[in-house]
Design an enzyme around this catalytic site. Structure first.
Site, PDB file in Angstrom:
ATOM      1  N   SER A  81      -6.105  -6.224  -2.626  1.00  0.00           N
ATOM      2  CA  SER A  81      -4.866  -6.809  -2.078  1.00  0.00           C
ATOM      3  C   SER A  81      -4.648  -6.184  -0.702  1.00  0.00           C
ATOM      4  O   SER A  81      -3.981  -5.168  -0.559  1.00  0.00           O
ATOM      5  CB  SER A  81      -3.680  -6.505  -2.989  1.00  0.00           C
ATOM      6  OG  SER A  81      -3.920  -6.997  -4.276  1.00  0.00           O
ATOM      7  N   LYS A  93      -1.535 -13.680  -1.681  1.00  0.00           N
ATOM      8  CA  LYS A  93      -1.471 -12.611  -2.690  1.00  0.00           C
ATOM      9  C   LYS A  93      -0.232 -11.732  -2.480  1.00  0.00           C
ATOM     10  O   LYS A  93       0.504 -11.425  -3.425  1.00  0.00           O
ATOM     11  CB  LYS A  93      -2.743 -11.753  -2.613  1.00  0.00           C
ATOM     12  CG  LYS A  93      -2.698 -10.469  -3.408  1.00  0.00           C
ATOM     13  CD  LYS A  93      -2.554 -10.699  -4.907  1.00  0.00           C
ATOM     14  CE  LYS A  93      -2.288  -9.394  -5.630  1.00  0.00           C
ATOM     15  NZ  LYS A  93      -2.005  -9.599  -7.051  1.00  0.00           N
ATOM     16  N   LYS A 148       2.974  -1.000  -2.001  1.00  0.00           N
ATOM     17  CA  LYS A 148       2.120  -1.362  -0.859  1.00  0.00           C
ATOM     18  C   LYS A 148       2.093  -2.890  -0.658  1.00  0.00           C
ATOM     19  O   LYS A 148       2.204  -3.382   0.472  1.00  0.00           O
ATOM     20  CB  LYS A 148       0.706  -0.806  -1.120  1.00  0.00           C
ATOM     21  CG  LYS A 148      -0.382  -1.198  -0.163  1.00  0.00           C
ATOM     22  CD  LYS A 148      -1.314  -2.310  -0.622  1.00  0.00           C
ATOM     23  CE  LYS A 148      -1.941  -2.130  -1.960  1.00  0.00           C
ATOM     24  NZ  LYS A 148      -2.885  -3.181  -2.330  1.00  0.00           N
TER      25      LYS A 148
HETATM   26  P1  NAD Z   1      -7.563   1.842  -8.668  1.00  0.00           P
HETATM   27  O1  NAD Z   1      -6.862   2.912  -7.926  1.00  0.00           O
HETATM   28  O2  NAD Z   1      -7.633   1.910 -10.145  1.00  0.00           O
HETATM   29  O3  NAD Z   1      -9.062   1.675  -8.112  1.00  0.00           O
HETATM   30  C1  NAD Z   1      -9.420   1.824  -6.766  1.00  0.00           C
HETATM   31  C2  NAD Z   1     -10.754   2.561  -6.739  1.00  0.00           C
HETATM   32  O4  NAD Z   1     -11.221   2.636  -5.385  1.00  0.00           O
HETATM   33  C3  NAD Z   1     -10.652   3.996  -7.263  1.00  0.00           C
HETATM   34  O5  NAD Z   1     -11.553   4.176  -8.343  1.00  0.00           O
HETATM   35  C4  NAD Z   1     -11.026   4.857  -6.043  1.00  0.00           C
HETATM   36  O6  NAD Z   1     -11.759   6.035  -6.380  1.00  0.00           O
HETATM   37  C5  NAD Z   1     -11.904   3.883  -5.245  1.00  0.00           C
HETATM   38  N1  NAD Z   1     -11.999   4.193  -3.829  1.00  0.00           N
HETATM   39  C6  NAD Z   1     -11.007   4.515  -2.965  1.00  0.00           C
HETATM   40  N2  NAD Z   1     -11.514   4.704  -1.726  1.00  0.00           N
HETATM   41  C7  NAD Z   1     -12.853   4.491  -1.804  1.00  0.00           C
HETATM   42  C8  NAD Z   1     -13.917   4.512  -0.874  1.00  0.00           C
HETATM   43  N3  NAD Z   1     -13.706   4.814   0.418  1.00  0.00           N
HETATM   44  N4  NAD Z   1     -15.166   4.236  -1.304  1.00  0.00           N
HETATM   45  C9  NAD Z   1     -15.399   3.955  -2.598  1.00  0.00           C
HETATM   46  N5  NAD Z   1     -14.429   3.912  -3.542  1.00  0.00           N
HETATM   47  C10 NAD Z   1     -13.171   4.170  -3.148  1.00  0.00           C
HETATM   48  O7  NAD Z   1      -6.869   0.475  -8.202  1.00  0.00           O
HETATM   49  P2  NAD Z   1      -6.909  -0.955  -8.924  1.00  0.00           P
HETATM   50  O8  NAD Z   1      -5.696  -1.064  -9.785  1.00  0.00           O
HETATM   51  O9  NAD Z   1      -8.266  -1.225  -9.456  1.00  0.00           O
HETATM   52  O10 NAD Z   1      -6.637  -1.888  -7.637  1.00  0.00           O
HETATM   53  C11 NAD Z   1      -7.635  -2.190  -6.674  1.00  0.00           C
HETATM   54  C12 NAD Z   1      -7.074  -3.275  -5.749  1.00  0.00           C
HETATM   55  O11 NAD Z   1      -6.721  -4.425  -6.535  1.00  0.00           O
HETATM   56  C13 NAD Z   1      -5.793  -2.852  -5.016  1.00  0.00           C
HETATM   57  O12 NAD Z   1      -5.780  -3.432  -3.743  1.00  0.00           O
HETATM   58  C14 NAD Z   1      -4.688  -3.437  -5.899  1.00  0.00           C
HETATM   59  O13 NAD Z   1      -3.488  -3.645  -5.169  1.00  0.00           O
HETATM   60  C15 NAD Z   1      -5.335  -4.715  -6.370  1.00  0.00           C
HETATM   61  N6  NAD Z   1      -4.858  -5.273  -7.645  1.00  0.00           N
HETATM   62  C16 NAD Z   1      -4.630  -4.476  -8.738  1.00  0.00           C
HETATM   63  C17 NAD Z   1      -4.197  -5.056  -9.935  1.00  0.00           C
HETATM   64  C18 NAD Z   1      -3.926  -4.241 -11.184  1.00  0.00           C
HETATM   65  O14 NAD Z   1      -3.332  -4.786 -12.139  1.00  0.00           O
HETATM   66  N7  NAD Z   1      -4.348  -2.981 -11.263  1.00  0.00           N
HETATM   67  C19 NAD Z   1      -4.025  -6.446 -10.010  1.00  0.00           C
HETATM   68  C20 NAD Z   1      -4.309  -7.233  -8.892  1.00  0.00           C
HETATM   69  C21 NAD Z   1      -4.728  -6.632  -7.712  1.00  0.00           C
END
Ligand code: NAD
Length: 291
Positions: A98, A173, A242
């Site tokens: 997102s 989104k 965010k």
């Molecule tokens: P999360 O924090 O569980 O996962 C993010 C991952 O990215 C982590 O494992 C972190 O270690 C990794 N990361 C961060 N920087 C990095 C880098 N430089 N290189 C490699 N890995 C790196 O977050 P999430 O809940 O999986 O969300 C991910 C995205 O999806 C976000 O943008 C969030 O807003 C979006 N999103 C989340 C949901 C939800 O329900 N969790 C739903 C829709 C969208």
């Protein structure tokens, strides 16, 4: 069917189940995450290769999927750390995070100058629908870049809508989450007020679900995560804040009245300050009750 090789950066709450669905559909995936624990969760899966770095994951793929926290992380990776310069002409960067629509539009332009395609395809539906492969996916980008990755997206999502040029998916989104987050706050305030008047909040929610107050929160979050006090939907409150920041500044940039978006953002920012770090977004209910 699955000649496209996938690189996947960000194997968190959403990335992991999305990768499992790509593997189930027969794609080979090379993944990387800064957190070695999440990388090792997937390493036993057939078709999955754990990469030792972002660069290794990117080098071995045709489509590089990003499922990272936000645009700051993505821009740092692509430009400050030089990943964009290491990609090959003809590769596609498929940003499913997102992200901020304006940053994404800039990324599309800058990558196009390197002959690299950019498609934004953020998702909605949370961890549950990431697990069962039924995410809603909103797509931005040129049709000629979107169509080749459609089978990749179909492995993870059910409803795919191509909403416009690069960045449009990320705009939709952020706006979707603004609408969703507003509804969530309204439900929390209503439940707490009703409870103070002596009405059982379970009954209130039952009425909402049979009435015009029904929304995604009343249907899927109130019983499972809020009234149960589990607060474990898998979507962090900080990520929702965010998304609201993104939506509010987008509304402002588009010179659209945004008083309600400002209030909504302020409420989520206060909750983030008031709750423990890492709190789930459904803990907004706890925050409203505690105020
Ligand atoms: P999360 O924090 O569980 O996962 C993010 C991952 O990215 C982590 O494992 C972190 O270690 C990794 N990361 C961060 N920087 C990095 C880098 N430089 N290189 C490699 N890995 C790196 O977050 P999430 O809940 O999986 O969300 C991910 C995205 O999806 C976000 O943008 C969030 O807003 C979006 N999103 C989340 C949901 C939800 O329900 N969790 C739903 C829709 C969208």
């Amino acid at each position: 069917m699955t000649a496209l090789r996938i690189g996947f950066l960000g194997l968190g709450q959403m990335g992991q189940p999305m990768v499992r669905n790509l593997l189930r559909a027969g794609f080979n995936v090379t993944g990387f995450d800064l957190n070695p624990a999440v990388l090792s969760n997937l390493s036993q899966e057939a078709g999955f290769q754990a990469a030792s770095s972002v660069q290794v994951a990117a080098a071995s793929c045709d489509v590089l999927i990003l499922m990272l926290p936000d645009s700051k992380v993505i821009d740092a990776l692509l430009w400050d750390q030089g990943l964009a310069g290491q990609l090959r002409a003809g590769q596609t960067v498929l940003d499913m995070s997102s992200s901020d629509p304006v940053s994404s539009r800039n990324n599309a332009t800058r990558l196009a100058a390197l002959n690299i395609h950019f498609v934004d395809a953020p998702v909605s539906g949370g961890v549950k629908r990431a697990v069962d492969g039924s995410l809603s996916i909103m797509i931005g980008g040129e049709a000629a870049h979107v169509e080749p990755v459609r089978p990749v997206l179909q492995a993870m999502g059910k409803t795919l809508v191509h909403v416009g040029a690069a960045g449009a998916g990320h705009a939709v989104k952020a706006l979707n989450n603004y609408v969703s987050a507003s509804g969530l706050v309204a439900v929390c305030e209503a439940l707490v007020a009703a409870e103070k008047f002596g009405i059982d909040p379970h009954l209130v929610n039952q009425v909402f679900n049979a009435s015009t107050g029904k929304n995604n929160t009343t249907e899927h979050k109130v019983e499972n995560f809020m009234l149960s006090e589990k607060y474990n939907s898998g979507f962090a409150l900080a990520l929702m804040r965010k998304d609201l920041q993104t939506a509010q500044s987008f509304i402002e940039r588009m010179q659209t009245p945004g008083d309600f978006a400002q209030t909504c953002l302020r409420t989520w920012a206060q909750a983030e300050q008031g709750l423990a770090p890492g709190a789930d977004h459904t803990a907004m209910y706890k925050h409203v009750r505690g105020r």
